[in-house]
Design a protein around this motif. Structure first.
Motif, PDB file in Angstrom:
ATOM      1  N   ALA A  80       2.897 -22.215  21.910  1.00  0.00           N
ATOM      2  CA  ALA A  80       4.139 -22.655  21.269  1.00  0.00           C
ATOM      3  C   ALA A  80       4.619 -23.966  21.881  1.00  0.00           C
ATOM      4  O   ALA A  80       5.108 -24.854  21.173  1.00  0.00           O
ATOM      5  N   ARG A  81       4.460 -24.095  23.187  1.00  0.00           N
ATOM      6  CA  ARG A  81       4.870 -25.328  23.862  1.00  0.00           C
ATOM      7  C   ARG A  81       3.965 -26.501  23.503  1.00  0.00           C
ATOM      8  O   ARG A  81       4.343 -27.655  23.703  1.00  0.00           O
ATOM      9  N   GLU A  82       2.772 -26.175  22.993  1.00  0.00           N
ATOM     10  CA  GLU A  82       1.851 -27.217  22.522  1.00  0.00           C
ATOM     11  C   GLU A  82       2.197 -27.664  21.102  1.00  0.00           C
ATOM     12  O   GLU A  82       1.576 -28.571  20.557  1.00  0.00           O
ATOM     13  N   GLY A  83       3.180 -27.002  20.508  1.00  0.00           N
ATOM     14  CA  GLY A  83       3.591 -27.380  19.169  1.00  0.00           C
ATOM     15  C   GLY A  83       3.101 -26.455  18.071  1.00  0.00           C
ATOM     16  O   GLY A  83       3.381 -26.690  16.883  1.00  0.00           O
ATOM     17  N   TYR A  84       2.386 -25.389  18.429  1.00  0.00           N
ATOM     18  CA  TYR A  84       1.907 -24.437  17.433  1.00  0.00           C
ATOM     19  C   TYR A  84       3.033 -23.487  17.019  1.00  0.00           C
ATOM     20  O   TYR A  84       3.899 -23.132  17.833  1.00  0.00           O
ATOM     21  N   ARG A  85       2.991 -23.075  15.769  1.00  0.00           N
ATOM     22  CA  ARG A  85       3.864 -21.991  15.304  1.00  0.00           C
ATOM     23  C   ARG A  85       3.097 -20.704  15.558  1.00  0.00           C
ATOM     24  O   ARG A  85       2.032 -20.473  14.969  1.00  0.00           O
ATOM     25  N   VAL A  86       3.604 -19.882  16.436  1.00  0.00           N
ATOM     26  CA  VAL A  86       2.864 -18.719  16.921  1.00  0.00           C
ATOM     27  C   VAL A  86       3.471 -17.423  16.399  1.00  0.00           C
ATOM     28  O   VAL A  86       4.682 -17.195  16.515  1.00  0.00           O
ATOM     29  N   LEU A  87       2.610 -16.580  15.828  1.00  0.00           N
ATOM     30  CA  LEU A  87       2.992 -15.222  15.478  1.00  0.00           C
ATOM     31  C   LEU A  87       2.226 -14.285  16.403  1.00  0.00           C
ATOM     32  O   LEU A  87       0.998 -14.216  16.367  1.00  0.00           O
ATOM     33  N   ALA A  88       2.950 -13.577  17.257  1.00  0.00           N
ATOM     34  CA  ALA A  88       2.346 -12.604  18.162  1.00  0.00           C
ATOM     35  C   ALA A  88       2.514 -11.221  17.540  1.00  0.00           C
ATOM     36  O   ALA A  88       3.629 -10.799  17.235  1.00  0.00           O
ATOM     37  N   VAL A  89       1.401 -10.538  17.320  1.00  0.00           N
ATOM     38  CA  VAL A  89       1.420  -9.218  16.696  1.00  0.00           C
ATOM     39  C   VAL A  89       1.191  -8.157  17.765  1.00  0.00           C
ATOM     40  O   VAL A  89       0.165  -8.168  18.457  1.00  0.00           O
ATOM     41  N   ASP A  90       2.144  -7.245  17.913  1.00  0.00           N
ATOM     42  CA  ASP A  90       2.032  -6.174  18.898  1.00  0.00           C
ATOM     43  C   ASP A  90       1.495  -4.926  18.218  1.00  0.00           C
ATOM     44  O   ASP A  90       2.228  -4.195  17.559  1.00  0.00           O
ATOM     45  N   GLU A  91       0.180  -4.676  18.390  1.00  0.00           N
ATOM     46  CA  GLU A  91      -0.469  -3.523  17.777  1.00  0.00           C
ATOM     47  C   GLU A  91      -0.629  -2.382  18.770  1.00  0.00           C
ATOM     48  O   GLU A  91      -1.121  -1.326  18.439  1.00  0.00           O
ATOM     49  N   ASP A  92      -0.191  -2.632  20.018  1.00  0.00           N
ATOM     50  CA  ASP A  92      -0.280  -1.620  21.066  1.00  0.00           C
ATOM     51  C   ASP A  92       0.875  -0.632  20.911  1.00  0.00           C
ATOM     52  O   ASP A  92       2.037  -1.045  20.847  1.00  0.00           O
ATOM     53  N   PRO A  93       0.587   0.692  20.843  1.00  0.00           N
ATOM     54  CA  PRO A  93       1.657   1.683  20.697  1.00  0.00           C
ATOM     55  C   PRO A  93       2.701   1.632  21.819  1.00  0.00           C
ATOM     56  O   PRO A  93       3.828   2.105  21.650  1.00  0.00           O
ATOM     57  N   GLN A  94       2.349   1.047  22.967  1.00  0.00           N
ATOM     58  CA  GLN A  94       3.316   0.928  24.065  1.00  0.00           C
ATOM     59  C   GLN A  94       4.447  -0.039  23.726  1.00  0.00           C
ATOM     60  O   GLN A  94       5.528   0.032  24.291  1.00  0.00           O
ATOM     61  N   MET A  95       4.175  -0.979  22.828  1.00  0.00           N
ATOM     62  CA  MET A  95       5.174  -1.948  22.344  1.00  0.00           C
ATOM     63  C   MET A  95       5.880  -2.698  23.478  1.00  0.00           C
ATOM     64  O   MET A  95       7.099  -2.812  23.515  1.00  0.00           O
ATOM     65  N   ASN A  96       5.106  -3.242  24.428  1.00  0.00           N
ATOM     66  CA  ASN A  96       5.664  -3.966  25.568  1.00  0.00           C
ATOM     67  C   ASN A  96       5.624  -5.478  25.409  1.00  0.00           C
ATOM     68  O   ASN A  96       6.076  -6.201  26.300  1.00  0.00           O
ATOM     69  N   LEU A  97       5.069  -5.963  24.302  1.00  0.00           N
ATOM     70  CA  LEU A  97       4.909  -7.403  24.162  1.00  0.00           C
ATOM     71  C   LEU A  97       6.254  -8.130  24.110  1.00  0.00           C
ATOM     72  O   LEU A  97       6.390  -9.231  24.652  1.00  0.00           O
ATOM     73  N   ALA A  98       7.243  -7.534  23.471  1.00  0.00           N
ATOM     74  CA  ALA A  98       8.567  -8.166  23.403  1.00  0.00           C
ATOM     75  C   ALA A  98       9.130  -8.374  24.803  1.00  0.00           C
ATOM     76  O   ALA A  98       9.681  -9.440  25.125  1.00  0.00           O
ATOM     77  N   HIS A  99       8.991  -7.364  25.656  1.00  0.00           N
ATOM     78  CA  HIS A  99       9.458  -7.459  27.041  1.00  0.00           C
ATOM     79  C   HIS A  99       8.713  -8.563  27.772  1.00  0.00           C
ATOM     80  O   HIS A  99       9.301  -9.396  28.457  1.00  0.00           O
ATOM     81  N   ALA A 100       7.382  -8.584  27.613  1.00  0.00           N
ATOM     82  CA  ALA A 100       6.561  -9.581  28.295  1.00  0.00           C
ATOM     83  C   ALA A 100       6.919 -10.994  27.851  1.00  0.00           C
ATOM     84  O   ALA A 100       6.937 -11.933  28.658  1.00  0.00           O
ATOM     85  N   LEU A 101       7.206 -11.164  26.570  1.00  0.00           N
ATOM     86  CA  LEU A 101       7.538 -12.491  26.040  1.00  0.00           C
ATOM     87  C   LEU A 101       8.881 -12.999  26.548  1.00  0.00           C
ATOM     88  O   LEU A 101       9.161 -14.191  26.462  1.00  0.00           O
ATOM     89  N   GLY A 102       9.710 -12.090  27.048  1.00  0.00           N
ATOM     90  CA  GLY A 102      11.013 -12.493  27.551  1.00  0.00           C
ATOM     91  C   GLY A 102      12.156 -12.243  26.598  1.00  0.00           C
ATOM     92  O   GLY A 102      13.248 -12.814  26.746  1.00  0.00           O
ATOM     93  N   VAL A 103      11.939 -11.379  25.610  1.00  0.00           N
ATOM     94  CA  VAL A 103      13.012 -11.026  24.681  1.00  0.00           C
ATOM     95  C   VAL A 103      14.020 -10.140  25.420  1.00  0.00           C
ATOM     96  O   VAL A 103      13.634  -9.136  26.032  1.00  0.00           O
ATOM     97  N   PRO A 104      15.298 -10.470  25.406  1.00  0.00           N
ATOM     98  CA  PRO A 104      16.307  -9.690  26.132  1.00  0.00           C
ATOM     99  C   PRO A 104      16.338  -8.226  25.690  1.00  0.00           C
ATOM    100  O   PRO A 104      16.061  -7.911  24.529  1.00  0.00           O
ATOM    101  N   LYS A 105      16.720  -7.357  26.601  1.00  0.00           N
ATOM    102  CA  LYS A 105      16.720  -5.923  26.353  1.00  0.00           C
ATOM    103  C   LYS A 105      17.587  -5.546  25.164  1.00  0.00           C
ATOM    104  O   LYS A 105      17.197  -4.712  24.328  1.00  0.00           O
ATOM    105  N   GLU A 106      18.774  -6.151  25.039  1.00  0.00           N
ATOM    106  CA  GLU A 106      19.677  -5.784  23.951  1.00  0.00           C
ATOM    107  C   GLU A 106      19.089  -6.145  22.589  1.00  0.00           C
ATOM    108  O   GLU A 106      19.402  -5.521  21.579  1.00  0.00           O
ATOM    109  N   ILE A 107      18.204  -7.153  22.547  1.00  0.00           N
ATOM    110  CA  ILE A 107      17.544  -7.525  21.295  1.00  0.00           C
ATOM    111  C   ILE A 107      16.329  -6.641  21.053  1.00  0.00           C
ATOM    112  O   ILE A 107      16.077  -6.210  19.929  1.00  0.00           O
ATOM    113  N   ARG A 108      15.586  -6.349  22.134  1.00  0.00           N
ATOM    114  CA  ARG A 108      14.405  -5.484  21.996  1.00  0.00           C
ATOM    115  C   ARG A 108      14.781  -4.130  21.420  1.00  0.00           C
ATOM    116  O   ARG A 108      14.040  -3.547  20.625  1.00  0.00           O
TER     117      ARG A 108
END
Length: 321
Positions: A80-108
């Motif tokens: 994304a910092r290189e200028g790409y429009r990035v879609l990250a797909v979380d297919e893992d049932p643990q659903m931890n990608l939002a946390h890893a990306l830095g999405v705040p808890k209240e939004i997650r």
């Protein structure tokens, strides 16, 4: 005895399918299954009518605990910092990608997974019976609300699509959620400067269900252990079978040089070393300390993990061209 993933998968598939068919589901569960499968089928038909472009699509897989989600999050942010429009797909049932990306808890906590948004999917894609199909998934601003409804827009404007947990008791082997994800990912048209990164569940399940078909690149993570390398080899073989052209091996959490020699010896023993590239990521206390968050890594360009993942990011860009 030589491990034969396709044979084992076929055996497991048949066993689970028989078990599933022998169970009588509740009417509301059966109706939901039918609806998801119907929607997946409609999306698949419509995707075949669109212009077929593989685009910049990368599936990330490996044994559980090897660092897939952390790597996916760092790659997504760096691209994304290189200028790409990035879609990250979380297919893992643990659903931890939002946390890893830095999405705040209240939004997650407000994220509504894809498999709980059937009405909206039908509305936006026109896949509801009796409607036109003019609207379709895209990484363009006019359907940004689709991603917002399915997931969130995170730091560095990385767009996140969360699949949601697979309810095994209701789904059995022929999982409708996986069928839907498969159809949706194929339905997304990529333009120049857009990329999809799919963080998968542990093991080989997603390859067995062919969710990665149509992806041009695979990043397969392993630790320097026999079991982890064996899973990586099996995943690489299946990826080749699905037509994934470029397969990148990442040897993660390497503490000593003998670990690399150990991995090469295991690959030799297993009789497979057909990887497009190999990236070595040494063990990093910073990753372990802040797991699963990656902000500390991204704010420290001198860290070994930042440097190595940056190298991998450049490799993926090179093979996407």
């Amino acid at each position: 005895m030589i491990f034969k993933p396709k044979t084992i998968y076929k055996s497991v598939f048949i066993t689970e399918m028989v078990d599933h068919m022998s169970k009588k589901l509740k009417p509301e569960i059966e109706e939901r299954r039918r609806r998801i499968f119907r929607l997946a089928d409609e999306l698949s038909k419509r995707s075949q009518m669109q212009r077929k472009e593989e685009g910049f699509r990368v599936v990330i897989t490996g044994k559980g605990g090897v660092g897939k989600t952390t790597l996916t999050a760092i790659l997504a942010r760096l691209l994304a910092r290189e200028g790409y429009r990035v879609l990250a797909v979380d297919e893992d049932p643990q659903m931890n990608l939002a946390h890893a990306l830095g999405v705040p808890k209240e939004i997650r906590e407000k994220i509504v997974p894809l498999n709980r948004n059937l009405d909206y999917i039908e509305e936006k894609t026109g896949a509801r019976p009796g409607t036109n199909w003019g609207l379709y998934f895209s990484l363009t601003p006019d359907v940004r609300d689709v991603v917002e409804r399915f997931g969130v827009i995170g730091p560095d404007n990385v767009m996140l699509l969360v699949m949601g947990s697979v309810v095994q008791a209701a789904a059995g082997c022929l999982c409708p959620e996986n069928a839907l994800l498969d159809a949706v990912v194929k339905y997304i048209n990529l333009r120049k400067g857009e990329v999809i990164l799919m963080d998968t569940q542990a093991g080989l399940e997603h390859f067995g269900r062919a969710l990665a078909r149509g992806f041009k690149q695979a990043v397969i993570l392993t630790e320097p252990t026999y079991n982890s390398v064996q899973v990586a080899v099996d995943a690489a073989k299946l990826a080749r079978g699905l037509g994934i052209k470029y397969i990148h091996l990442v040897i993660n959490k390497v503490k000593r040089d003998p670990h690399l020699e150990k991995v090469e010896n295991i690959l030799s023993e297993l009789g497979f070393n057909d990887f497009t590239t190999k990236t070595i990521i040494p063990y990093d206390e910073l990753v372990e300390e802040y797991d699963p968050e990656v902000e500390a890594i991204l704010s420290n360009p001198s860290s070994i993990t930042y440097k190595k993942v940056s190298e991998l990011k450049d490799i993926l860009i090179n093979y996407a061209e």
